[in-house]
Design a protein around this motif. Sequence first.
Motif, PDB file in Angstrom:
ATOM      1  N   MET A   1      -0.062 -37.895 -26.811  1.00 27.53           N
ATOM      2  CA  MET A   1       0.038 -36.426 -26.781  1.00 27.53           C
ATOM      3  C   MET A   1       1.465 -35.968 -26.504  1.00 27.53           C
ATOM      4  SD  MET A   1      -1.914 -33.710 -24.278  1.00 27.53           S
ATOM      5  CE  MET A   1      -1.346 -32.021 -24.128  1.00 27.53           C
ATOM      6  N   TRP A   2       2.124 -36.650 -25.558  1.00 28.61           N
ATOM      7  CA  TRP A   2       3.465 -36.210 -25.174  1.00 28.61           C
ATOM      8  C   TRP A   2       4.461 -36.381 -26.309  1.00 28.61           C
ATOM      9  CZ3 TRP A   2       4.210 -33.113 -21.320  1.00 28.61           C
ATOM     10  CH2 TRP A   2       3.329 -33.118 -20.236  1.00 28.61           C
ATOM     11  N   SER A   3       4.308 -37.461 -27.059  1.00 27.87           N
ATOM     12  CA  SER A   3       5.225 -37.654 -28.191  1.00 27.87           C
ATOM     13  C   SER A   3       5.017 -36.566 -29.246  1.00 27.87           C
ATOM     14  CB  SER A   3       5.005 -39.035 -28.814  1.00 27.87           C
ATOM     15  OG  SER A   3       3.670 -39.177 -29.296  1.00 27.87           O
ATOM     16  N   ALA A   4       3.763 -36.194 -29.490  1.00 23.94           N
ATOM     17  CA  ALA A   4       3.473 -35.115 -30.442  1.00 23.94           C
ATOM     18  C   ALA A   4       4.017 -33.783 -29.937  1.00 23.94           C
ATOM     19  CB  ALA A   4       1.968 -35.013 -30.675  1.00 23.94           C
ATOM     20  N   LEU A   5       3.913 -33.561 -28.628  1.00 22.97           N
ATOM     21  CA  LEU A   5       4.413 -32.320 -28.045  1.00 22.97           C
ATOM     22  C   LEU A   5       5.919 -32.209 -28.207  1.00 22.97           C
ATOM     23  CD1 LEU A   5       3.225 -30.851 -24.652  1.00 22.97           C
ATOM     24  CD2 LEU A   5       5.642 -30.800 -25.271  1.00 22.97           C
ATOM     25  N   VAL A   6       6.640 -33.267 -27.860  1.00 21.15           N
ATOM     26  CA  VAL A   6       8.106 -33.242 -27.960  1.00 21.15           C
ATOM     27  C   VAL A   6       8.552 -33.112 -29.411  1.00 21.15           C
ATOM     28  CG1 VAL A   6      10.208 -34.565 -27.560  1.00 21.15           C
ATOM     29  CG2 VAL A   6       8.404 -34.553 -25.827  1.00 21.15           C
TER      30      VAL A   6
END
Length: 232
Positions: free
Chosen positions: A1-6
């Motif tokens: 999720m965090w990679s998609a967010l960034v």
Amino acid sequence: MWSALVLSFAVVFVAELGDKSQLMAMTFALRYRWWVVLSGILFATTAVHLVSVAVGHYLGVAIPATAISIVGGIAFLIFGAWTLRGDSLDDDEQSKAGRVARSAFLAVTSAFFLAELGDKTMLATITLATDNNWAGVWIGSTVGMVAADALAIVIGAVLGRHLPDNAIRYGAAALFFGFGAWMVGDGLFPETGAVGPIAGAVALLLSVAVMVVVRRRSRRVAEDESPALMRP
């Protein structure tokens, strides 16, 4: 999720730099309080990007982009006329000030919602959601757009403190007319990408020219009447 967010934050933030949405944000910030403009942008962006992540592809098939562009353009022309007319409410009265804030919030929200449907940031969000976590894409794209538009709001708020009220009102109205003509041109002639920007530029220049002429005439009439009023 965090990679998609960034990833989504970076893509949308860069895509918004120099986009007409930033100019829209700056224009609204010239007329209304920054927190009203920012909250309207946040609300509209959250809704549009949720649609993009969830059912963006099907929505794009169901609603013609040309119709969305034309409706949005007409809305901006109305905003321009409203801005040119000026607010009739007394800001010193708390109840009326609240109505001004609510009207501004609805105007900003509807304007950005219509403008972002079918825009490149919506298409980018749909593309990112196909291969990345949908929640991360939704949050990252929303925050990225709001952050980019917040820069324009700061510029508009700073300019608003140093410009005369009439200059702000006329300038904001001219920009709204330009945006409206741009979007209507894109909707009527979608096959050519140049008609919208050209129509917007022409409408902006004509609006500025007409307002300058009207302003000079009103100033000249006021100067002619002032000596007569001073006579005994």
